[in-house]
Design a protein around this motif. Structure first.
Motif, PDB file in Angstrom:
ATOM      1  N   GLN A  35      64.950  43.473  49.541  1.00  0.00           N
ATOM      2  CA  GLN A  35      65.159  43.184  48.122  1.00  0.00           C
ATOM      3  C   GLN A  35      64.828  41.736  47.798  1.00  0.00           C
ATOM      4  N   LEU A  36      65.186  40.815  48.686  1.00  0.00           N
ATOM      5  CA  LEU A  36      64.946  39.394  48.454  1.00  0.00           C
ATOM      6  C   LEU A  36      63.455  39.108  48.349  1.00  0.00           C
ATOM      7  N   THR A  37      62.659  39.761  49.172  1.00  0.00           N
ATOM      8  CA  THR A  37      61.212  39.555  49.137  1.00  0.00           C
ATOM      9  C   THR A  37      60.644  39.911  47.770  1.00  0.00           C
ATOM     10  N   VAL A  38      61.097  41.034  47.224  1.00  0.00           N
ATOM     11  CA  VAL A  38      60.603  41.473  45.923  1.00  0.00           C
ATOM     12  C   VAL A  38      61.037  40.514  44.824  1.00  0.00           C
ATOM     13  N   LEU A  39      62.299  40.084  44.846  1.00  0.00           N
ATOM     14  CA  LEU A  39      62.828  39.273  43.758  1.00  0.00           C
ATOM     15  C   LEU A  39      62.276  37.858  43.779  1.00  0.00           C
ATOM     16  N   ILE A  40      62.044  37.312  44.960  1.00  0.00           N
ATOM     17  CA  ILE A  40      61.421  35.991  45.024  1.00  0.00           C
ATOM     18  C   ILE A  40      60.034  36.037  44.412  1.00  0.00           C
ATOM     19  N   ASP A  41      59.314  37.140  44.640  1.00  0.00           N
ATOM     20  CA  ASP A  41      57.959  37.236  44.116  1.00  0.00           C
ATOM     21  C   ASP A  41      57.947  37.281  42.594  1.00  0.00           C
ATOM     22  N   ASN A  42      59.070  37.667  41.972  1.00  0.00           N
ATOM     23  CA  ASN A  42      59.139  37.670  40.513  1.00  0.00           C
ATOM     24  C   ASN A  42      59.075  36.265  39.933  1.00  0.00           C
ATOM     25  N   THR A  43      59.561  35.268  40.669  1.00  0.00           N
ATOM     26  CA  THR A  43      59.663  33.911  40.130  1.00  0.00           C
ATOM     27  C   THR A  43      58.755  32.900  40.816  1.00  0.00           C
ATOM     28  N   VAL A  44      58.277  33.225  42.017  1.00  0.00           N
ATOM     29  CA  VAL A  44      57.532  32.226  42.783  1.00  0.00           C
ATOM     30  C   VAL A  44      56.189  31.901  42.144  1.00  0.00           C
ATOM     31  N   LEU A  45      55.614  32.847  41.410  1.00  0.00           N
ATOM     32  CA  LEU A  45      54.275  32.624  40.866  1.00  0.00           C
ATOM     33  C   LEU A  45      54.258  31.563  39.775  1.00  0.00           C
ATOM     34  N   SER A  46      55.393  31.341  39.109  1.00  0.00           N
ATOM     35  CA  SER A  46      55.409  30.417  37.974  1.00  0.00           C
ATOM     36  C   SER A  46      55.009  29.005  38.382  1.00  0.00           C
ATOM     37  N   VAL A  47      55.366  28.572  39.598  1.00  0.00           N
ATOM     38  CA  VAL A  47      55.037  27.213  40.015  1.00  0.00           C
ATOM     39  C   VAL A  47      53.590  27.088  40.472  1.00  0.00           C
ATOM     40  N   ALA A  48      52.905  28.217  40.693  1.00  0.00           N
ATOM     41  CA  ALA A  48      51.522  28.170  41.170  1.00  0.00           C
ATOM     42  C   ALA A  48      50.507  28.247  40.045  1.00  0.00           C
ATOM     43  N   ALA A  61      44.821  33.971  29.401  1.00  0.00           N
ATOM     44  CA  ALA A  61      45.033  35.424  29.442  1.00  0.00           C
ATOM     45  C   ALA A  61      45.103  35.933  30.882  1.00  0.00           C
ATOM     46  N   ASP A  62      44.257  35.372  31.772  1.00  0.00           N
ATOM     47  CA  ASP A  62      44.293  35.773  33.184  1.00  0.00           C
ATOM     48  C   ASP A  62      45.655  35.468  33.797  1.00  0.00           C
ATOM     49  N   VAL A  63      46.174  34.270  33.524  1.00  0.00           N
ATOM     50  CA  VAL A  63      47.468  33.872  34.086  1.00  0.00           C
ATOM     51  C   VAL A  63      48.574  34.787  33.569  1.00  0.00           C
ATOM     52  N   GLN A  64      48.523  35.119  32.283  1.00  0.00           N
ATOM     53  CA  GLN A  64      49.533  36.027  31.734  1.00  0.00           C
ATOM     54  C   GLN A  64      49.500  37.385  32.432  1.00  0.00           C
ATOM     55  N   TRP A  65      48.293  37.890  32.719  1.00  0.00           N
ATOM     56  CA  TRP A  65      48.186  39.189  33.380  1.00  0.00           C
ATOM     57  C   TRP A  65      48.576  39.110  34.850  1.00  0.00           C
ATOM     58  N   MET A  66      48.363  37.959  35.478  1.00  0.00           N
ATOM     59  CA  MET A  66      48.826  37.787  36.863  1.00  0.00           C
ATOM     60  C   MET A  66      50.341  37.938  36.939  1.00  0.00           C
ATOM     61  N   ILE A  67      51.025  37.415  35.929  1.00  0.00           N
ATOM     62  CA  ILE A  67      52.482  37.511  35.892  1.00  0.00           C
ATOM     63  C   ILE A  67      52.925  38.892  35.428  1.00  0.00           C
ATOM     64  N   ASN A  68      52.288  39.386  34.359  1.00  0.00           N
ATOM     65  CA  ASN A  68      52.756  40.622  33.724  1.00  0.00           C
ATOM     66  C   ASN A  68      52.340  41.886  34.456  1.00  0.00           C
ATOM     67  N   ALA A  69      51.230  41.856  35.205  1.00  0.00           N
ATOM     68  CA  ALA A  69      50.777  43.076  35.890  1.00  0.00           C
ATOM     69  C   ALA A  69      51.848  43.578  36.854  1.00  0.00           C
ATOM     70  N   TYR A  70      52.504  42.662  37.527  1.00  0.00           N
ATOM     71  CA  TYR A  70      53.543  43.024  38.486  1.00  0.00           C
ATOM     72  C   TYR A  70      54.738  43.667  37.780  1.00  0.00           C
ATOM     73  N   SER A  71      55.280  42.965  36.764  1.00  0.00           N
ATOM     74  CA  SER A  71      56.482  43.468  36.092  1.00  0.00           C
ATOM     75  C   SER A  71      56.179  44.720  35.279  1.00  0.00           C
ATOM     76  N   LEU A  72      54.970  44.822  34.711  1.00  0.00           N
ATOM     77  CA  LEU A  72      54.615  45.979  33.903  1.00  0.00           C
ATOM     78  C   LEU A  72      54.539  47.246  34.757  1.00  0.00           C
ATOM     79  N   ILE A 118      44.983  39.954  39.981  1.00  0.00           N
ATOM     80  CA  ILE A 118      45.692  40.824  39.044  1.00  0.00           C
ATOM     81  C   ILE A 118      45.851  42.221  39.632  1.00  0.00           C
ATOM     82  N   ALA A 119      44.781  42.760  40.236  1.00  0.00           N
ATOM     83  CA  ALA A 119      44.848  44.096  40.847  1.00  0.00           C
ATOM     84  C   ALA A 119      45.840  44.110  42.010  1.00  0.00           C
TER      85      ALA A 119
END
Length: 512
Positions: A35-48, A61-72, A118-119
C-alpha cells in the motif's frame, strides 16, 4: 503424576481464535508495504515536474496528464478491481496488482517521451486499483471483529506516511539521481512484496464463483472515469465549460444506467441493496465528507503557507507534516480502536469528525496570525482523522458481507477519490469567488499571482498589494470555515445514521 500432568497442560498453546489468522500481523505488514508503494507514487511526482518539463520537453498539458492518468485510471477501476478480487481470488489480484505496478514503474523510469510516461502511469493506475482494493479486503479476511478496527487503523496510517514521505523521498532522489529513479525505486519493494504475498497471504474468494458482470464493469469504468475527469478538469477549464459539463453529464447518466443494471442482474458487482442499510449509508456519508474536508483543506493550506505566510515549496511541505505525524502516532498506539471498544463506532466518528472540523476552523482563524496557530489546527485535525477514518472504513466493511469485501474496499476507495476531488473543487471555488468579490474591480484577476502581477504592471502601490493579499487570506478563511461546517455536519449525520442502525439491529426484549 498430578504435577507432571499440570505442567504438560500449562505448556499446551491456547486454541486459535476463530476468524484470526495465526500470521495476521505479519500479513498486515506485507499489505502495508504494498500500500505504501502505491500511495507514495501519488505524491512523489509533484516534486519532479521541473525535471520532467526540462528533460522530456513536456508541456503543461503533458504534465497534467502525467499526474492525472494515474489517478483517473485508478479511480475508474476501483469497483471493477474489487469485484474481480472477490470473484477470482484476492491473493491472485494482489499478486497481479503488484506485478502490473512494478512493470509500469519500470516503463515509467525508462520512458523517453512524455507520451510514453503518460502510458506507463496509466498502467501503474491499473495495478494501483487492484492493490488498494485487495489490501483492505485481505484485512477483513484475516482479522476478526475485535482486532479489525486497529488493523484498519494501521492500514490507514500508511496513507498518512505516503502523503508525508512522497515529496521528501522524491526530493532526496532527485538531488542524487535522474528523474527516472523516482519510479525505479518501486521495483525492489514490488519484488519483496511479491515474494511475501506468495508465501504468507492466504487465498480467499466469494462462493459465487467466477460469474463476471461484464456490462456492469464497463458501465462502472465509463461512469467513474467520466465523473472523476470532470472533477479534475473543473478548476482548469471552468465548471461551465463544455470540456467539463459533457463528461460530467455522461458520467451521471452512465452511473444511473449502472445502478439500474445492478438492480436487475442476478449476480451484480455492486449490490445496490447495500444502500438500504443505514449503517452503510452513514459510513458512506462520513467517509465522503472527511475526505472532502481533509483534501480540500490541504489544497488551501499549501497556498496559505506559500502565498500568505511566505514559505517556499519545500518549507511549506515540511510544515504540513505535523498532521501526518499525529495520524501516525495515534494509529500506532491504537487510540482509535480503544475508543471504538469503549464508546462505539458512532461516538468515535462523531468525536473524530468534530475534531477535524475544529482543526479546520483553528487553521482558518488562528492561522492568519502565523504558523503557530496553524500548527494547533493541524494537530487537532490529525487527531480527528486518526479517530474517524479507521472507524468509518470499518463501518463500511462491516456493513457488507465478508464475501463482498473486495467490493466494499472498492466503495471505500471510490468515496475517497470523490471526496478528494470535490474538496478541491468546492472549497477552491468558494475561495476564488470570495477573493474575486474582494479584489478591486480595476485589477480584475481571479488568482493571487495574477492579481499581484496586474498591480505590478500598473500604478498600484504597497497599499493595493496589501489589500490583494488580505483579500486572498479572507477567501482562504471563508473556504476553510465552509469545509469545517461541512465536515461537522457530515460527522454528526454519519453518527446519527449509525446509531439508528445499531438500535434497529438490537433484538427486541422478551415480553414480560
Amino acid at each position: 503424576m498430578k504435577a507432571s500432568a499440570a505442567g504438560t497442560h500449562s505448556a499446551t498453546p491456547p486454541p486459535p481464535v476463530p476468524g484470526r489468522h495465526p500470521q495476521r500481523w505479519l500479513i498486515l505488514g506485507v499489505i502495508c508495504l504494498a500500500q505504501l508503494t502505491v500511495l507514495i507514487d501519488n505524491t512523489v511526482l509533484s516534486v519532479a515536474i521541473p525535471s520532467l518539463t526540462t528533460e522530456l520537453h513536456a508541456s503543461t498539458a503533458d504534465v497534467q496528464w502525467m499526474i492525472n492518468a494515474y489517478s483517473l485510471v485508478q479511480s475508474g477501476l476501483l469497483l471493477t478491481a474489487g469485484n474481480a478480487a472477490d470473484r477470482y481470488g484476492r491473493k491472485k489480484m494482489l499478486v497481479t496488482g503488484l506485478a502490473l505496478f512494478g512493470i509500469g514503474s519500470l516503463a515509467a523510469g525508462l520512458a523517453q517521451s512524455a507520451g510514453q510516461l503518460i502510458a506507463a502511469r496509466a498502467g501503474m493506475g491499473v495495478g494501483g486499483a487492484l492493490l488498494i482494493t485487495t489490501t483492505l479486503a485481505v484485512i477483513v479476511q484475516v482479522f476478526d471483529d475485535e482486532e479489525r478496527v486497529r488493523a484498519i487503523g494501521l492500514w490507514s496510517t500508511v496513507s498518512s506516511l505516503g502523503f508525508a514521505a512522497g515529496p521528501l523521498l522524491g526530493g532526496f532522489v532527485l538531488d542524487h539521481f535522474w528523474w527516472g529513479a523516482i519510479f525505479l525505486i518501486n521495483i525492489p519493494v514490488v519484488v519483496i512484496g511479491l515474494a511475501a504475498v506468495v508465501a504468507l497471504v492466504p487465498e480467499s474468494m466469494s462462493k459465487q464463483g467466477a460469474r463476471p458482470d461484464l456490462l456492469g464493469a464497463l458501465l462502472s469504468v465509463i461512469g467513474m472515469t467520466s465523473v472523476v475527469y470532470a472533477i479534475i478538469s473543473g478548476p482548469d477549464h471552468g465548471w461551465t465549460s463544455g470540456q467539463v459539463l459533457l463528461p460530467a453529464v455522461l458520467g451521471v447518466l452512465v452511473m444511473g444506467a449502472f445502478a439500474l443494471w445492478e438492480l436487475r442482474v442476478p449476480h451484480p458487482m455492486l449490490d445496490m441493496h447495500f444502500f438500504r442499510n443505514q449503517r452503510f449509508v452513514g459510513a458512506v456519508a462520513g467517509a465522503l465528507l472527511v475526505a472532502f474536508g481533509m483534501t480540500g483543506s490541504l489544497f488551501l493550506l499549501t497556498q496559505h503557507l506559500q502565498f500568505v505566510l511566505g514559505y517556499g515549496p519545500l518549507d511549506a511541505g515540511l510544515r504540513t507534516a505535523p498532521l501526518a505525524v499525529t495520524v501516525v502516532v495515534l494509529n500506532l498506539t491504537g487510540v482509535g480502536a480503544l475508543l471504538v471498544r469503549r464508546t462505539g463506532t458512532p461516538a468515535t466518528i462523531a468525536v473524530g469528525m468534530s475534531l477535524v472540523a475544529a482543526g479546520l476552523a483553528a487553521i482558518a482563524i488562528l492561522g492568519a496570525g502565523g504558523y503557530g496557530g496553524m500548527l494547533v489546527g493541524l494537530v487537532v485535525m490529525g487527531a480527528g482523522v486518526a479517530l474517524s477514518m479507521p472507524a468509518m472504513a470499518n463501518a463500511i466493511m462491516s456493513a457488507i458481507p465478508p464475501e463482498k469485501a473486495g467490493v466494499g474496499a472498492g466503495v471505500n476507495g471510490t468515496l475517497a477519490e470523490f471526496g478528494n476531488g470535490l474538496g478541491v473543487a468546492v472549497l477552491g471555488a468558494v475561495m476564488n469567488s470570495r477573493f474575486a468579490a474582494l479584489v478591486p474591480a480595476a485589477v480584475g484577476a481571479s488568482s493571487l499571482p495574477a492579481a499581484l502581477a496586474a498591480v505590478e504592471a500598473g500604478p498600484g502601490g504597497d497599499a493595493e498589494r496589501a489589500a490583494i493579499s488580505d483579500a486572498f487570506a479572507t477567501g482562504l478563511e471563508t473556504s476553510q470555515l465552509v469545509g469545517a461546517v461541512a465536515v461537522l455536519a457530515g460527522g454528526l449525520l454519519a453518527a446519527l445514521l449509525l446509531r439508528r442502525a445499531e438500535r434497529a439491529d438490537r433484538p427486541e426484549p422478551p415480553a414480560a
